[in-house]
Design an enzyme around this catalytic site. Structure first.
Site, PDB file in Angstrom:
ATOM      1  N   GLU A   1       0.821  -1.208   0.000  1.00 19.54           N
ATOM      2  CA  GLU A   1       0.000   0.000   0.000  1.00 19.54           C
ATOM      3  C   GLU A   1       0.861   1.267   0.000  1.00 19.54           C
ATOM      4  OE1 GLU A   1      -2.850   0.461   3.346  1.00 19.54           O
ATOM      5  OE2 GLU A   1      -4.365  -0.029   1.851  1.00 19.54           O
TER       6      GLU A   1
ATOM      7  N   HIS B   1       7.852 -27.134  -0.439  1.00 22.54           N
ATOM      8  CA  HIS B   1       7.212 -28.251  -1.119  1.00 22.54           C
ATOM      9  C   HIS B   1       6.061 -27.771  -1.998  1.00 22.54           C
ATOM     10  CE1 HIS B   1       9.413 -31.268   1.344  1.00 22.54           C
ATOM     11  NE2 HIS B   1       9.556 -30.206   2.106  1.00 22.54           N
TER      12      HIS B   1
ATOM     13  N   LYS C   1     -14.056   1.168  -4.662  1.00 21.64           N
ATOM     14  CA  LYS C   1     -15.160   1.594  -3.788  1.00 21.64           C
ATOM     15  C   LYS C   1     -16.217   2.356  -4.576  1.00 21.64           C
ATOM     16  CE  LYS C   1     -12.647   1.913   0.596  1.00 21.64           C
ATOM     17  NZ  LYS C   1     -12.143   2.839   1.631  1.00 21.64           N
TER      18      LYS C   1
END
Lengths: 448, 448
Positions: free
Chosen positions: A288, A309, A423
């Protein structure tokens, strides 16, 4: 106590190349400490370990004690910076199965999270398991209008009022929010919730050492004095802008060097499963802060040795666009000895009597060299042990290194303009009043 | 039942560009199905949904029923492909707090994992919470000598023998291992454990629909018949090598197109927290299959909407080296309605009465368009709901697309040569007999 964080850049950058960045470091340091850098209105975290509000700190400790007393379960409602720092701390410092221990075997309240996504499945499931428990809520939101926590809080507040009645529910809800304004502050005042402050000069991703993190962390039984002491020692340790002496700035400079060399991914790899959310916290902090203006290292994570793995093959031999930052602790919270087995079918008797932590540590060293040989530069950060003091230190180390990194990169490390884009679209698509024009247009795009 | 996976490439690649890859798809298809491609000895997963061993399948169901009856807790010991597929399935399909539900409110045994890292803290903590429970172990390892599960099994086997005595401990341990040879097979025969088979022609990351995954998944109460039926329908749906009709091949081609355009990171983003380990499973599948010869997309993940408040800024505005693959389900496992609140301080009354899933779905659509506008190509995979049938389908979809992707990339999608590098170093540093020369050299490098 003294700071014992060790940073090894042997496999990341030469001293000569590092020193070339000293002027950039000086400039970034000056921007940060003079308050003349971009976003300087959000640098309250810089001296927080010494300047924090002692009166509120005591109130946090008292509230935490009351919560531990009144509740089996604390529900923390928050997202982003109001979620990750707390979860990072609890997962690293608490028992791996803290919430499942009987009450007399854990130092604090069980803690569950809500409002950190929009899953109705999760919220229903959560209520299933807390239904018969005594519950306290800490709702954390600067504004009180962030969609995810606001929806969760609507639902859980109603549920609390049904369970306890309005008066008792009010005593069982704590709000961490703006000092003076906003929807949650207003509601808290109207309802009489005890409130704590999200400071104006500290952004969400830098807020773990404010009431945002401290109240739930203390309620879980973790020593917040030690957490702050570790951060204070880090603040003092990383004051001077000399690359020779400042490990925090060396980390910032090394990753900037690697970025300039063309690396585009930083993988934070840790060897204890309790670090799972610490690396998530780190991803928010760096992603951010740096990921803007079409720039910045992509922060990714590995849980080791688990991911040797799975992602190990890629790290060893894949596209060479990445470097690795390894985080280790010299001592584990608990250790055990590898038993001898008569038959030795698995061929591990050469390890019998050794501690399991020793094997983990050797796996780390072997992996580090293997990845270096595979063309992956390596930064190694080591701390003595996973306790509150060292974690406080590490939080501050990463926060300051992030601010310095951002200024070196030429971005504002304290804003997040890109978070608004989704948003706006979401509100429009949901039919929020005022977004009608955008709604029609977006729906047309979706119907293609 | 019919397959209802939907793939939307609108924001990833034009039809014209996609069609240019039809010859590559044909070639990859031919390599895979003719058995002439690299690593073809490991393509047993390709017709597994029709060819699987019915006798063993019934034995798995019987053993799972016995485990559900005899145990409160099943400990699954395994790492990599012997861990992630099972965990992915349990986390997506079980109650979010399955292990914490009272026994009469969950359909199967509580399941905990061990041997998936080298943390002594975790192993000690695990024993704390299972100490007074009835326990069964399923140890999963082709060879029986992989360090992480072997150490955990040494410890837990000793613990089981102390708890139950040798005879009863033997009845409570199930081994999933090689059909005929290896340390674990030998031990299981000596001790009389019931055994299940890790097939020779299926690598770890492709093994979730073998006994490796099926036994613990069935013990947890999940319908493995539906899981296999979903995979079988996928096998039939994705047989034909035409890009026009084969969504699995379209996914492979689209990501290959984006890789050739210079994208180096594929972010798998899902909007349900239960997908956390499904994306980890996907990361192993793609990272281990493609990440070699200094090539391949780096697989990363997002938990949404959680990570819109952490990594969202980077995805929107950071370095443009990535694309996003979004995974959604049309219907959630459980839903709830957003309540109306008199005061409406949070301004969400415009959503009152709407389902929370609807809000999640609109957040997804809005985010998708915002990211596309930010320069992030987008692939969207949608499934009807998170159930065993659809998950079986999705496992097969991703497996086959991965094999095709690997061949298009020009690598062997079934080997993992890079995984040996760290193991050699680790064994040398641990002083394993036979590694003495390497040990001295590595230690010298570490002491620099």
């Amino acid at each position: 106590m003294s700071t014992q964080l060790r940073l090894d850049l042997t496999h990341a950058v030469t001293d000569t190349d590092l020193q070339l960045l000293q002027p950039n470091i000086l400039e970034a340091h000056e921007l940060l400490h003079s308050g003349r850098g971009a976003g300087s209105e959000f640098t309250g975290w810089l001296d927080l370990p010494s300047s924090f509000d002692r009166e509120e700190f005591i109130r946090i400790q008292n509230a935490a004690a009351r919560i531990r007393c009144a509740a089996d379960v604390l529900i923390v409602i928050g997202i982003g910076g109001s979620y990750l720092g707390t979860r990072a701390t609890l997962e690293l410092l608490s028992h791996s199965f803290h919430n499942q221990l009987p009450r007399d075997r854990r130092p604090g309240t069980a803690v569950y999270f809500a409002g950190h996504q929009l899953s109705p499945t999760y919220l229903n499931d959560l209520i299933d398991i807390i239904g018969d428990k005594d519950v306290v809520i800490n709702v954390i939101s600067k504004s009180g209008t962030t969609t995810e926590p606001a929806i969760a809080f609507r639902h859980l507040r109603q549920w609390m009022e049904q369970k306890y009645g309005q008066a008792e529910a009010r005593r069982r809800i704590y709000a961490t929010t703006d000092r003076a304004r906003g929807a949650l502050k207003q509601l808290a005042d109207d309802e009489g919730y005890e409130t704590f402050v999200v400071p104006d000069d500290i952004g969400g991703r830098y807020s773990v050492l404010t009431a945002v993190g401290l109240l739930p962390i203390a309620a879980a039984g973790i020593d917040i004095n030690a957490l702050m002491a570790g951060a204070a020692d880090a603040m003092n340790a990383y004051r001077e802008p000399s690359l020779a002496s400042n490990a925090c700035y060396r980390y910032a400079a090394a990753r900037q060097h690697l970025y300039r060399q063309g690396k585009s991914i930083e993988v934070l790899a840790a060897y204890e499963p309790g670090t799972q959310y610490l690396v998530e916290w780190w991803k928010q902090l760096y992603g951010e802060s740096e990921g803007k203006d079409n720039k910045g290292l992509f922060p990714a994570s590995l849980q080791l040795t688990t991911d040797l793995h799975s992602m190990g093959q890629y790290i060893q031999d894949g596209l060479r666009q990445l470097f690795e930052t390894v985080l280790t602790f010299d001592r584990p919270r608990r250790d055990l000895q590898i038993p001898r087995v008569e038959s030795d079918g698995d061929g591990l008797n050469f390890l019998a009597g050794q501690s399991m932590h020793y094997v983990n540590e050797r796996a780390m060293a072997g992996t580090l060299l293997a990845h270096v040989d595979g063309g992956v530069p390596n930064i190694h950060i080591a701390l003595p042990e996973p306790d509150a003091y060292n974690l406080g230190h590490l939080f501050y180390f990463f926060e300051k290194a992030c601010a310095i990194s951002g200024y070196m990169l030429g971005v504002n490390p304290f804003d997040q303009p890109g978070v608004e884009s989704y948003k706006k679209n979401m509100f429009a698509l949901l039919g929020k009043p005022g977004y009608e024009a955008a709604k029609a247009e977006l729906e047309k795009r979706l119907q293609r």
